[in-house]
Design an enzyme around this catalytic site. Structure first.
Site, PDB file in Angstrom:
ATOM      1  N   ASP A 213      95.778  -8.058 -21.086  1.00  0.00           N
ATOM      2  CA  ASP A 213      94.745  -7.022 -21.009  1.00  0.00           C
ATOM      3  C   ASP A 213      95.394  -5.642 -21.130  1.00  0.00           C
ATOM      4  O   ASP A 213      96.214  -5.271 -20.287  1.00  0.00           O
ATOM      5  CB  ASP A 213      94.027  -7.160 -19.644  1.00  0.00           C
ATOM      6  CG  ASP A 213      92.764  -6.318 -19.555  1.00  0.00           C
ATOM      7  OD1 ASP A 213      92.546  -5.467 -20.429  1.00  0.00           O
ATOM      8  OD2 ASP A 213      91.989  -6.528 -18.591  1.00  0.00           O
ATOM      9  N   GLU A 239      93.179  -8.221 -24.887  1.00  0.00           N
ATOM     10  CA  GLU A 239      91.904  -7.708 -24.376  1.00  0.00           C
ATOM     11  C   GLU A 239      91.884  -6.189 -24.290  1.00  0.00           C
ATOM     12  O   GLU A 239      92.891  -5.571 -23.933  1.00  0.00           O
ATOM     13  CB  GLU A 239      91.697  -8.326 -22.985  1.00  0.00           C
ATOM     14  CG  GLU A 239      90.502  -7.789 -22.234  1.00  0.00           C
ATOM     15  CD  GLU A 239      90.436  -8.348 -20.822  1.00  0.00           C
ATOM     16  OE1 GLU A 239      91.063  -9.392 -20.538  1.00  0.00           O
ATOM     17  OE2 GLU A 239      89.759  -7.724 -19.983  1.00  0.00           O
ATOM     18  N   GLU A 265      84.090  -6.052 -21.434  1.00  0.00           N
ATOM     19  CA  GLU A 265      83.730  -6.211 -20.018  1.00  0.00           C
ATOM     20  C   GLU A 265      82.912  -5.033 -19.507  1.00  0.00           C
ATOM     21  O   GLU A 265      82.164  -5.179 -18.551  1.00  0.00           O
ATOM     22  CB  GLU A 265      84.975  -6.448 -19.150  1.00  0.00           C
ATOM     23  CG  GLU A 265      85.910  -5.268 -19.056  1.00  0.00           C
ATOM     24  CD  GLU A 265      87.147  -5.559 -18.211  1.00  0.00           C
ATOM     25  OE1 GLU A 265      87.706  -6.661 -18.339  1.00  0.00           O
ATOM     26  OE2 GLU A 265      87.531  -4.685 -17.420  1.00  0.00           O
ATOM     27  N   ARG A 286      83.305 -10.137 -24.282  1.00  0.00           N
ATOM     28  CA  ARG A 286      83.544 -10.303 -22.843  1.00  0.00           C
ATOM     29  C   ARG A 286      82.388  -9.876 -21.939  1.00  0.00           C
ATOM     30  O   ARG A 286      82.546  -9.719 -20.732  1.00  0.00           O
ATOM     31  CB  ARG A 286      84.819  -9.533 -22.461  1.00  0.00           C
ATOM     32  CG  ARG A 286      86.014 -10.327 -22.906  1.00  0.00           C
ATOM     33  CD  ARG A 286      87.311  -9.892 -22.382  1.00  0.00           C
ATOM     34  NE  ARG A 286      87.408  -9.404 -21.033  1.00  0.00           N
ATOM     35  CZ  ARG A 286      87.399 -10.161 -19.931  1.00  0.00           C
ATOM     36  NH1 ARG A 286      87.280 -11.465 -20.029  1.00  0.00           N
ATOM     37  NH2 ARG A 286      87.532  -9.602 -18.754  1.00  0.00           N
ATOM     38  N   HIS A 315      83.788 -11.713 -18.614  1.00  0.00           N
ATOM     39  CA  HIS A 315      84.465 -11.061 -17.491  1.00  0.00           C
ATOM     40  C   HIS A 315      84.156 -11.847 -16.215  1.00  0.00           C
ATOM     41  O   HIS A 315      83.019 -12.239 -15.999  1.00  0.00           O
ATOM     42  CB  HIS A 315      83.891  -9.646 -17.388  1.00  0.00           C
ATOM     43  CG  HIS A 315      84.597  -8.745 -16.454  1.00  0.00           C
ATOM     44  ND1 HIS A 315      83.966  -7.689 -15.840  1.00  0.00           N
ATOM     45  CD2 HIS A 315      85.876  -8.720 -16.023  1.00  0.00           C
ATOM     46  CE1 HIS A 315      84.836  -7.041 -15.080  1.00  0.00           C
ATOM     47  NE2 HIS A 315      85.999  -7.643 -15.177  1.00  0.00           N
ATOM     48  N   ASP A 319      85.006  -8.494  -8.616  1.00  0.00           N
ATOM     49  CA  ASP A 319      83.862  -7.605  -8.367  1.00  0.00           C
ATOM     50  C   ASP A 319      82.556  -8.171  -8.912  1.00  0.00           C
ATOM     51  O   ASP A 319      81.492  -7.606  -8.674  1.00  0.00           O
ATOM     52  CB  ASP A 319      84.120  -6.183  -8.905  1.00  0.00           C
ATOM     53  CG  ASP A 319      84.679  -6.175 -10.323  1.00  0.00           C
ATOM     54  OD1 ASP A 319      85.829  -6.605 -10.508  1.00  0.00           O
ATOM     55  OD2 ASP A 319      83.958  -5.726 -11.222  1.00  0.00           O
TER      56      ASP A 319
HETATM   57  O1  EZ4 Z   1      89.177  -3.792 -14.335  1.00  0.00           O
HETATM   58  O2  EZ4 Z   1      86.829  -5.935 -12.785  1.00  0.00           O
HETATM   59  O3  EZ4 Z   1      89.754  -8.260 -17.066  1.00  0.00           O
HETATM   60  N1  EZ4 Z   1      89.533  -7.826 -15.980  1.00  0.00           N
HETATM   61  C1  EZ4 Z   1      89.620  -6.547 -15.627  1.00  0.00           C
HETATM   62  C2  EZ4 Z   1      89.167  -6.203 -14.235  1.00  0.00           C
HETATM   63  C3  EZ4 Z   1      88.354  -4.912 -14.223  1.00  0.00           C
HETATM   64  C4  EZ4 Z   1      87.549  -4.775 -12.981  1.00  0.00           C
HETATM   65  C5  EZ4 Z   1      86.623  -3.555 -13.093  1.00  0.00           C
HETATM   66  O4  EZ4 Z   1      85.671  -3.564 -12.104  1.00  0.00           O
HETATM   67  O5  EZ4 Z   1      90.042  -5.729 -16.417  1.00  0.00           O
HETATM   68  O6  EZ4 Z   1      90.234  -6.139 -13.358  1.00  0.00           O
HETATM   69 CO    CO Z   2      89.829  -6.542 -18.452  1.00  0.00          CO
END
Ligand code: EZ4
Ligand code: CO
Length: 405
Positions: A213, A239, A265, A286, A315, A319
């Site tokens: 990512d 990502e 996301e 995503r 995603h 959270d």
């Molecule tokens: O930054 O969920 O791929 N996952 C991510 C996460 C996001 C958080 C943002 O709320 O990039 O860690």
């Molecule tokens: Co991410």
């Protein structure tokens, strides 16, 4: 419709290990459905949107009319889209799908057309303060049975790298009462990531599905260079190479690299990814159930993606509540063009507040066979853990600039 009439809708804000916004909708016959409306760092805005503007419109409506309720909330508000609005609509939508499936006595995936696969392939997060530390984390996740792993490690000479925990606490992106400001060096990062991937492939070989990512921190040409330099390591995906407000930017990245690309996301509607999908500029979309308008809207995005050969990769960070994870897994096992699902396990306390039917075995997750989406909320326990303000970090380049794209 007597029995299916909505008689109560309650917004539950709680912090069992982290903040969550949950909507519980009850019908005249005593059934209830649960939806997730958590928007990391902006939770109370969704809670107010629901409480002050949506709940009054739900009273007396037929809970069976999911599509009409979605259209009513989306078109009827006049102000369309946006993360707060779409998360609130998602909370209602998922609660209504939960209710409909419970009323039918079926697991939700049956209403979505039944299973296309036995389970949903998931990927875990491995992270480390150094390459050695990261390799140990990868080994641990392989032992747990994961077949796909996202790897992130601290970049030498860069004080704060995304995806790496501070100290010894479990990784949680929203970790401070006011936004923590981080410093970032793209040049050091671009030099380091190929070394990191090289070490992972040298130790674990090429069977492991490997993800990374970039967390929206690159310009298009930097992203193109990274994708190119990672080609020998055969990534499952790269990502969020760049922020995607400018969907055109992905054309440039795409022209330069065969590393598969995932993004979305932070997207909240089909319009955020329409060009990315129809021009086949990405490989994985995503968007999540909670942030992209619920099951109803996510199905539309997946249907568009299907005809352009783009697969889903929702995603699934902490959270997004267990309610979102439950709903996502029903979606994942049913949708034909599923790719992968992110899995960042919740804290034990979160799992206690949200008892759920889903399970993890051998690198895949299963939504379970409980009627509905299979996730509940223990309201008494939730009430013992009140909301705590928390923010995601803010990232600056070494010269203090906040935007470099
Ligand atoms: O930054 O969920 O791929 N996952 C991510 C996460 C996001 C958080 C943002 O709320 O990039 O860690
Ligand atoms: Co991410």
């Amino acid at each position: 419709m007597t029995g299916s009439k909505i008689v109560d809708a309650r917004v539950i804000v709680s912090c069992p290990a982290r903040n969550f916004v949950t909507l519980k909708i009850t019908t005249a016959d005593g059934l209830y459905g649960i939806g997730d409306g958590t928007l990391n760092g902006r939770e109370l805005s969704v809670a107010s949107y629901l409480q002050d503007h949506v709940v009054p419109c739900l009273m007396g409506r037929d809970s069976e009319r999911i599509e009409d309720t979605w259209q009513f909330l989306y078109r009827g508000a006049y102000w369309r889209r946006g993360p707060v609005t779409m998360s609130a609509i998602a909370a209602v939508d998922v609660a209504l799908w939960d209710l409909k499936a419970k009323r039918a006595g079926m697991p939700l995936y049956q209403l979505l057309g039944g299973r296309s696969r036995e389970g949903a392939l998931v990927y875990a997060h491995a992270n480390g303060h150094s390459i050695e530390d990261l390799l140990a984390s990868v080994a641990k996740h392989l032992e747990l049975g994961y077949k796909a792993i996202r790897v992130q490690a601290a970049v030498p000479g860069v004080p704060d790298a995304y995806g790496v925990p501070h100290g010894t606490k479990p990784y949680e992106p929203a970790d401070s009462d006011l936004p923590r400001e981080e410093t970032w060096s793209t040049q050091r990062y671009l030099r380091f990531v190929p070394q990191l991937m090289d070490a992972v492939r040298a130790r674990f070989g090429f069977d492991l599905m490997l993800l990374h990512d970039a967390h929206h921190r690159l310009t298009p040409i930097e992203a193109a260079a990274l994708g190119k330099s990672l080609e020998p390591y055969s990534l499952f995906w790269l990502e969020d190479a760049t922020p995607a407000e400018n969907q055109d930017a992905f054309r440039l990245i795409r022209q330069h690299t065969t590393t598969p690309l995932a993004v979305g996301e932070v997207f909240n509607s089909i319009f955020d990814c329409k060009q990315l999908i129809t021009e086949q500029l990405i490989d994985y979309i995503r968007t999540s159930v909670t942030h992209a308008g619920g099951i109803t809207h996510l199905r539309r995005i997946a249907a568009l993606a299907e005809i352009y050969g783009v697969r889903t990769g929702s995603h699934g960070a902490t959270d997004l509540s267990p309610v979102c994870m439950g709903a996502a897994l029903h979606f994942d096992v049913s949708v034909p063009n599923f790719g992968i699902q992110e899995h960042m396990p919740h804290a034990a306390l979160t799992d206690e507040v949200f008892p759920h039917a889903y399970t993890f075995v051998g690198g895949v997750m299963d939504p379970g066979e409980a009627p509905g989406h299979g996730v509940d909320i223990d309201e008494k326990l939730a009430a013992k853990h009140p909301y705590k303000r928390a923010y995601l970090p803010v990232c600056r380049l070494e010269d203090g600039t906040l935007h470099n794209w």
